[in-house]
Design a protein around this motif. Structure first.
Motif, short mmCIF file in Angstrom:
data_model
loop_
_atom_site.label_atom_id
_atom_site.label_comp_id
_atom_site.label_asym_id
_atom_site.label_seq_id
_atom_site.Cartn_x
_atom_site.Cartn_y
_atom_site.Cartn_z
N LEU A 175 -21.04 82.52 17.36
CA LEU A 175 -21.10 81.12 16.95
C LEU A 175 -21.23 80.99 15.43
O LEU A 175 -20.60 80.12 14.81
CB LEU A 175 -22.28 80.42 17.65
N HIS A 176 -22.03 81.88 14.84
CA HIS A 176 -22.15 81.89 13.37
C HIS A 176 -20.79 82.15 12.72
O HIS A 176 -20.40 81.50 11.76
CB HIS A 176 -23.15 82.97 12.93
N LEU A 177 -20.07 83.14 13.26
CA LEU A 177 -18.79 83.50 12.66
C LEU A 177 -17.77 82.39 12.85
O LEU A 177 -16.98 82.09 11.94
CB LEU A 177 -18.27 84.81 13.27
N ALA A 178 -17.78 81.75 14.03
CA ALA A 178 -16.86 80.64 14.27
C ALA A 178 -17.09 79.53 13.24
O ALA A 178 -16.13 79.00 12.66
CB ALA A 178 -17.06 80.10 15.68
N ARG A 179 -18.34 79.20 13.03
CA ARG A 179 -18.66 78.15 12.05
C ARG A 179 -18.26 78.59 10.64
O ARG A 179 -17.79 77.77 9.84
CB ARG A 179 -20.15 77.82 12.10
N GLN A 180 -18.44 79.87 10.32
CA GLN A 180 -18.06 80.38 9.00
C GLN A 180 -16.58 80.13 8.72
O GLN A 180 -16.19 79.82 7.60
CB GLN A 180 -18.35 81.89 8.91
N PHE A 181 -15.75 80.25 9.77
CA PHE A 181 -14.32 80.06 9.59
C PHE A 181 -13.84 78.68 9.99
O PHE A 181 -12.64 78.45 10.19
CB PHE A 181 -13.56 81.16 10.36
N GLY A 182 -14.77 77.75 10.12
CA GLY A 182 -14.41 76.35 10.30
C GLY A 182 -14.07 75.93 11.71
O GLY A 182 -13.54 74.82 11.92
N LEU A 183 -14.38 76.75 12.70
CA LEU A 183 -14.12 76.37 14.08
C LEU A 183 -15.29 75.54 14.61
O LEU A 183 -16.44 75.77 14.25
CB LEU A 183 -13.93 77.60 14.97
N LYS A 184 -14.98 74.60 15.48
CA LYS A 184 -16.03 73.79 16.10
C LYS A 184 -16.74 74.61 17.18
O LYS A 184 -16.15 75.49 17.79
CB LYS A 184 -15.45 72.52 16.72
N VAL A 185 -18.01 74.26 17.40
CA VAL A 185 -18.81 74.94 18.43
C VAL A 185 -19.41 73.88 19.36
O VAL A 185 -20.03 72.93 18.90
CB VAL A 185 -19.94 75.79 17.80
N ILE A 186 -19.17 74.03 20.66
CA ILE A 186 -19.81 73.18 21.66
C ILE A 186 -21.25 73.64 21.80
O ILE A 186 -21.51 74.83 22.01
CB ILE A 186 -19.09 73.26 23.01
N GLU A 187 -22.19 72.72 21.65
CA GLU A 187 -23.61 73.07 21.63
C GLU A 187 -23.98 74.00 22.79
O GLU A 187 -23.79 73.65 23.96
CB GLU A 187 -24.46 71.81 21.68
N PRO A 188 -24.52 75.18 22.48
CA PRO A 188 -24.85 76.12 23.55
C PRO A 188 -26.17 75.79 24.25
O PRO A 188 -27.04 75.15 23.67
CB PRO A 188 -24.97 77.46 22.80
#
Length: 406
Positions: A175-188
């Motif tokens: 999730l950290h890496l996804a956010r680093q590259f600008g991807l959205k994250v559905i709240e876990p």
């Protein structure tokens, strides 16, 4: 100086090893990185140590996602029969439990060794235990700084899973890496997890700890979101567990009630009224022919479904109205959990990388075509019963087949 690979896979779990082995066997130079000392710990402890490795009835309907059809392509391209064929090619004995669930006859270790051997066939390089310190994009791909040598790769696969079971090494790295590259994250949030209740409210039910019975469970949501499961329920010191509760927990929303039908498949009110005619048997004794006696005695007292002392009365002496009230209470026991047992007790994480930011056929990030997310790290969560492993295999294979060589 960085060691160069076509593909780096971070996370040597079910999905990661599957993707690495498929890509390696296609001739790509692959490195598999994991921070754990022991390989495949989540696989090892799954299914009571026998790994519920797939489900023969797998379909899109068995998964939860804000983008429900995302998993369709991968699941269609790699089916339970495909993984079963691989299992049988290694001579692994297996058996089917109810509802299409397939388990190893012996140990989960068989599946771990299968995946390891598949990676060997693909000449996959290993970095384990090896912790990733940072990931940076470069003109040629990605540079991964680790606590050993840096690694350069053209394509990067993130297969580090979700946050369930941190005691065996689970983290929120993906999730950290996804956010680093600008991807959205559905709240876990924890899923396939026991539900807990306020200790003051639950104290009357604590004596039932260890009692299990088959029930019908529903979440009290709007019609479109309502789910019902017919499975076993288990009373615990803190609340409720068992397969039925784990299933409904993935749909339950905080503040929402769950409804438990303790007498599925029967009209209990009518049964009680019919049975009472001339019946000198105590009500409690009759009910003990349907459920464990301890459950009958404690539940009637704790749930306050009928007036005190009625359970000791002869059935013939109890009014139809009271019997009807008891039947309704047993069919519609509504409870509002205060929470879940958390990631330490959860089997999986719900939520994750938003699949609308990924290509459903390749698992690649739309904004970063050489960056892939697979397995539990993405917003695809299966039911209990082998579905999450099938998603790991299918998403891993989809990614492994999509990766490119020089």
């Amino acid at each position: 100086m960085a060691v160069d690979f076509d593909v780096a896979v971070i996370g040597a779990g079910a999905a990661g090893m599957m993707a690495a082995s498929v890509a390696g066997q296609r001739g790509l130079r692959v490195v598999l990185i994991d921070h754990a000392k022991k390989l495949g710990e989540k696989i090892r402890i799954s299914g009571g140590g026998r790994c519920n490795f797939t489900n023969t009835g797998t379909s899109v309907q068995h998964f939860i996602s804000q983008n429900p059809n995302f998993c369709r392509s991968a699941l269609s391209a790699y089916k339970p029969a495909d993984f079963l064929q691989l299992v049988e090619s290694y001579g692994i004995a297996w058996h089917e439990k109810h509802k299409g669930q397939l388990f190893c006859d012996d140990s989960s270790e068989s599946i771990i060794q299968l995946l390891r051997q598949e990676c060997v066939k693909g000449n996959v390089s290993w970095r384990m235990p090896c912790s990733v310190q940072s990931v940076q994009q470069t003109p040629a791909g990605y540079l991964i700084e680790t606590d050993a040598d840096p690694i350069a790769c053209k394509q990067l696969v993130i297969a580090t899973g979700g946050m369930a079971l941190p005691q065996v090494g689970a983290t929120d790295f993906a999730l950290h890496l996804a956010r680093q590259f600008g991807l959205k994250v559905i709240e876990p949030r924890p899923a396939l997890v026991p539900l807990t209740f306020d200790s003051h409210f639950w104290q009357d039910f604590v004596p039932l700890s260890g009692v299990s019975t088959e029930v019908e469970l529903s979440n009290q949501a709007k019609a479109k979101s309502k789910m019902t499961f017919l499975e076993d329920l288990l009373f615990t010191h803190r609340g409720l567990s068992g397969p039925g509760i784990l299933q409904i927990s993935s749909y339950w929303q905080p503040g929402e009630a769950i409804t438990i039908n303790l007498a599925p498949g029967m009209d209990l009110s009518q049964t009680l009224i019919t049975q009472k005619q001339g019946n000198r048997q105590q009500l409690g004794n009759f009910l003990a022919t349907l459920w464990p006696k301890r459950l009958v005695e404690q539940w009637i007292s704790a749930a306050q479904a009928i007036p005190d002392g009625v359970a000791e009365q002869r059935m013939a002496d109890i009014s139809d109205k009271v019997l009807r009230q008891l039947g309704q209470a047993l069919h519609h026991w509504a409870l509002v959990p205060t929470g879940t047992a958390g990631y330490k007790k959860a089997e999986v994480m719900r939520g994750g990388v938003d699949t609308r930011d990924l290509n459903q056929k390749t698992m690649a990030a739309r904004a970063h075509p050489n960056l892939y997310f697979i397995g539990e790290s993405v917003d695809v969560t299966g039911w209990l019963g082998g579905y999450n492993f099938q998603w790991a295999w299918a998403s891993g294979v989809a990614c492994g087949r999509a990766l490119q060589g020089e």
